[in-house]
Scaffold this motif. Structure first.
Motif, PDB file in Angstrom:
ATOM      1  N   LYS A 100      28.248  26.425  24.477  1.00 52.19           N
ATOM      2  CA  LYS A 100      28.762  27.550  23.659  1.00 52.19           C
ATOM      3  C   LYS A 100      29.001  27.094  22.128  1.00 52.19           C
ATOM      4  CE  LYS A 100      31.853  30.471  25.339  1.00 52.19           C
ATOM      5  NZ  LYS A 100      33.091  31.114  25.699  1.00 52.19           N
ATOM      6  N   GLY A 101      28.900  27.701  21.135  1.00 50.99           N
ATOM      7  CA  GLY A 101      28.646  27.235  20.036  1.00 50.99           C
ATOM      8  C   GLY A 101      27.091  26.963  19.546  1.00 50.99           C
ATOM      9  N   ARG A 102      26.996  25.669  19.118  1.00 50.98           N
ATOM     10  CA  ARG A 102      25.800  25.420  18.902  1.00 50.98           C
ATOM     11  C   ARG A 102      25.280  23.606  19.390  1.00 50.98           C
ATOM     12  NH1 ARG A 102      28.121  25.140  13.760  1.00 50.98           N
ATOM     13  NH2 ARG A 102      28.303  23.176  12.985  1.00 50.98           N
ATOM     14  N   LEU A 103      24.167  23.171  19.459  1.00 55.95           N
ATOM     15  CA  LEU A 103      23.962  21.820  19.536  1.00 55.95           C
ATOM     16  C   LEU A 103      24.169  21.038  18.338  1.00 55.95           C
ATOM     17  CD1 LEU A 103      20.432  22.519  21.668  1.00 55.95           C
ATOM     18  CD2 LEU A 103      22.511  21.373  22.374  1.00 55.95           C
ATOM     19  N   GLN A 154      38.255  14.246  17.850  1.00 60.09           N
ATOM     20  CA  GLN A 154      37.613  15.662  17.622  1.00 60.09           C
ATOM     21  C   GLN A 154      38.774  16.429  16.711  1.00 60.09           C
ATOM     22  OE1 GLN A 154      36.541  16.318  21.854  1.00 60.09           O
ATOM     23  NE2 GLN A 154      34.704  17.093  20.577  1.00 60.09           N
ATOM     24  N   ILE A 155      39.823  16.237  16.967  1.00 65.40           N
ATOM     25  CA  ILE A 155      41.089  17.123  16.137  1.00 65.40           C
ATOM     26  C   ILE A 155      40.811  16.367  14.714  1.00 65.40           C
ATOM     27  CG2 ILE A 155      43.245  17.279  15.704  1.00 65.40           C
ATOM     28  CD1 ILE A 155      43.909  17.197  18.864  1.00 65.40           C
ATOM     29  N   GLY A 156      40.616  15.123  14.574  1.00 60.98           N
ATOM     30  CA  GLY A 156      40.689  14.407  13.077  1.00 60.98           C
ATOM     31  C   GLY A 156      39.526  15.109  12.548  1.00 60.98           C
ATOM     32  N   ALA A 157      38.289  15.073  13.104  1.00 59.76           N
ATOM     33  CA  ALA A 157      37.171  15.474  12.628  1.00 59.76           C
ATOM     34  C   ALA A 157      37.274  17.240  12.117  1.00 59.76           C
ATOM     35  CB  ALA A 157      35.804  15.147  13.529  1.00 59.76           C
ATOM     36  N   LEU A 158      37.985  17.743  13.017  1.00 62.02           N
ATOM     37  CA  LEU A 158      37.921  19.125  12.507  1.00 62.02           C
ATOM     38  C   LEU A 158      39.009  19.469  11.445  1.00 62.02           C
ATOM     39  CD1 LEU A 158      38.023  20.805  16.084  1.00 62.02           C
ATOM     40  CD2 LEU A 158      36.089  20.788  14.493  1.00 62.02           C
ATOM     41  N   GLU A 159      40.053  18.477  11.424  1.00 58.97           N
ATOM     42  CA  GLU A 159      41.216  18.616  10.230  1.00 58.97           C
ATOM     43  C   GLU A 159      40.501  18.120   8.813  1.00 58.97           C
ATOM     44  OE1 GLU A 159      44.227  16.151  11.363  1.00 58.97           O
ATOM     45  OE2 GLU A 159      45.100  17.625  12.774  1.00 58.97           O
ATOM     46  N   GLU A 160      39.302  17.353   8.958  1.00 60.70           N
ATOM     47  CA  GLU A 160      38.644  16.955   7.613  1.00 60.70           C
ATOM     48  C   GLU A 160      37.349  18.053   7.259  1.00 60.70           C
ATOM     49  OE1 GLU A 160      38.317  14.393   4.524  1.00 60.70           O
ATOM     50  OE2 GLU A 160      39.733  14.389   6.290  1.00 60.70           O
ATOM     51  N   GLY A 161      37.476  19.139   8.134  1.00 60.25           N
ATOM     52  CA  GLY A 161      36.502  20.036   7.961  1.00 60.25           C
ATOM     53  C   GLY A 161      35.022  19.727   8.244  1.00 60.25           C
ATOM     54  N   ASP A 163      32.221  18.784  11.537  1.00 62.57           N
ATOM     55  CA  ASP A 163      31.684  19.311  12.796  1.00 62.57           C
ATOM     56  C   ASP A 163      31.883  18.360  13.990  1.00 62.57           C
ATOM     57  OD1 ASP A 163      30.546  21.286  11.121  1.00 62.57           O
ATOM     58  OD2 ASP A 163      28.434  20.210  10.922  1.00 62.57           O
ATOM     59  N   SER A 164      32.448  18.848  15.193  1.00 60.05           N
ATOM     60  CA  SER A 164      32.471  18.243  16.454  1.00 60.05           C
ATOM     61  C   SER A 164      31.982  18.821  17.605  1.00 60.05           C
ATOM     62  CB  SER A 164      34.041  17.860  16.436  1.00 60.05           C
ATOM     63  OG  SER A 164      34.191  16.913  17.647  1.00 60.05           O
ATOM     64  N   THR A 185      38.458  26.244  21.432  1.00 58.81           N
ATOM     65  CA  THR A 185      38.299  27.254  20.486  1.00 58.81           C
ATOM     66  C   THR A 185      37.570  26.863  19.207  1.00 58.81           C
ATOM     67  OG1 THR A 185      40.067  28.714  21.595  1.00 58.81           O
ATOM     68  CG2 THR A 185      39.165  29.368  19.520  1.00 58.81           C
ATOM     69  N   GLU A 186      38.473  25.998  18.564  1.00 54.42           N
ATOM     70  CA  GLU A 186      38.006  25.431  17.414  1.00 54.42           C
ATOM     71  C   GLU A 186      36.434  24.565  17.432  1.00 54.42           C
ATOM     72  OE1 GLU A 186      39.633  25.194  13.979  1.00 54.42           O
ATOM     73  OE2 GLU A 186      39.800  27.014  15.115  1.00 54.42           O
ATOM     74  N   LEU A 187      36.357  23.777  18.418  1.00 50.98           N
ATOM     75  CA  LEU A 187      35.156  23.293  18.755  1.00 50.98           C
ATOM     76  C   LEU A 187      33.956  24.219  18.828  1.00 50.98           C
ATOM     77  CD1 LEU A 187      35.953  20.416  21.321  1.00 50.98           C
ATOM     78  CD2 LEU A 187      35.025  20.218  18.771  1.00 50.98           C
ATOM     79  N   GLU A 188      34.065  25.460  19.557  1.00 51.32           N
ATOM     80  CA  GLU A 188      33.164  26.491  19.643  1.00 51.32           C
ATOM     81  C   GLU A 188      32.775  27.150  18.340  1.00 51.32           C
ATOM     82  OE1 GLU A 188      32.455  30.785  21.915  1.00 51.32           O
ATOM     83  OE2 GLU A 188      34.316  29.813  22.402  1.00 51.32           O
ATOM     84  N   ARG A 189      33.885  27.319  17.424  1.00 48.47           N
ATOM     85  CA  ARG A 189      33.719  28.034  16.171  1.00 48.47           C
ATOM     86  C   ARG A 189      33.237  26.780  15.133  1.00 48.47           C
ATOM     87  NH1 ARG A 189      36.780  29.429  11.731  1.00 48.47           N
ATOM     88  NH2 ARG A 189      38.563  27.848  12.417  1.00 48.47           N
ATOM     89  N   LYS A 190      33.362  25.675  15.316  1.00 50.10           N
ATOM     90  CA  LYS A 190      32.813  24.709  14.251  1.00 50.10           C
ATOM     91  C   LYS A 190      31.948  23.539  14.464  1.00 50.10           C
ATOM     92  CE  LYS A 190      37.238  25.145  11.588  1.00 50.10           C
ATOM     93  NZ  LYS A 190      38.493  24.605  11.211  1.00 50.10           N
TER      94      LYS A 190
END
Length: 223
Positions: A100-103, A154-161, A163-164, A185-190
């Motif tokens: 879900k999302g991308r590789l 993973q939360i830290g990576a997403l907070e920094e903008g 990809d995870s 949800t955020e992982l699927e989106r980002k």
């Protein structure tokens, strides 16, 4: 692709054996319509031939493939051109990946961050700092979406903008652990959510050691 999806979902035949069978064919469609003598010519053992024949009789090609597509899940069997090259190098690559999302992008640095579920607040904070620094330098962060160190990275990576990518011990349409639904949800989106388990598969204990080989196989570095 529906024939490849059918073959990937056959239970009772292992990954390595599936790869050996499929490698001798142009496509899984050829296997689906093969005659009995054709299976013998491929060197398929009788017990495996029986499993294949039973699956052909019971598997609804159109309906099953449509169910997966309705969930917006992408499917990458081992012989697909987009199957991750790094994952092909491990001793027992998954026969197929559900996404879900991308590789993760092959041309970018990937770092896996993994650790204890029951971690200290200090460990969680330090993990987020590592992930933020790595993400700000352009690294993709890969982990298992578990509570504790995995999720913190993973939360830290997403907070920094950044990809995870989360690799699950369940199907990609099953969020586990459930409290991480926002992260899911955020992982699927980002980034993406990956698994070798077919849709609707629950997170059983035996799936997690197998999941870990994917987490360690995808990145360039494991922290």
């Amino acid at each position: 692709m529906k024939y490849e999806y059918w073959f990937a979902n056959i239970k009772g035949i292992g990954n390595q054996k599936k790869k050996r069978i499929r490698k001798r064919l142009v496509s899984a469609q050829e296997l689906y319509y093969i005659e009995e003598t054709g299976l013998q010519a491929l060197g398929v053992e009788e017990k495996d031939a029986q499993i294949i024949r039973k699956s052909i009789e019971t598997w609804d090609l159109e309906e099953e493939y449509e169910r997966m597509q309705q969930k917006k899940i992408q499917f990458y069997p081992f012989f697909h051109s987009d199957y991750p090259e790094k994952l092909k190098q491990i001793s027992s690559p998954p026969y197929a990946l559900y996404v879900k999302g991308r590789l993760p992008k092959e041309d970018r640095l990937s770092v896996a961050i993994v650790g204890a579920r029951e971690c200290s607040p200090y460990g969680r904070q330090l993990t987020k700092e590592f992930a933020k620094k790595l993400a700000s330098a352009g690294a993709q962060i890969i982990s298992g979406m578990a509570k504790g160190i995995d999720g913190a990275g993973q939360i830290g990576a997403l907070e920094e903008g950044g990809d995870s990518y989360g690799v699950l011990g369940s199907a990609v349409d099953v969020c586990y652990p459930r409290p991480h639904i926002e992260l899911y949800t955020e992982l699927e989106r980002k980034g993406g959510i990956l698994s070798e388990q077919p849709i609707w598969t629950k997170p059983l204990p035996q799936f997690f050691p197998a999941r870990n080989r994917i987490i360690s196989g995808l990145p360039d570095i494991v922290l």
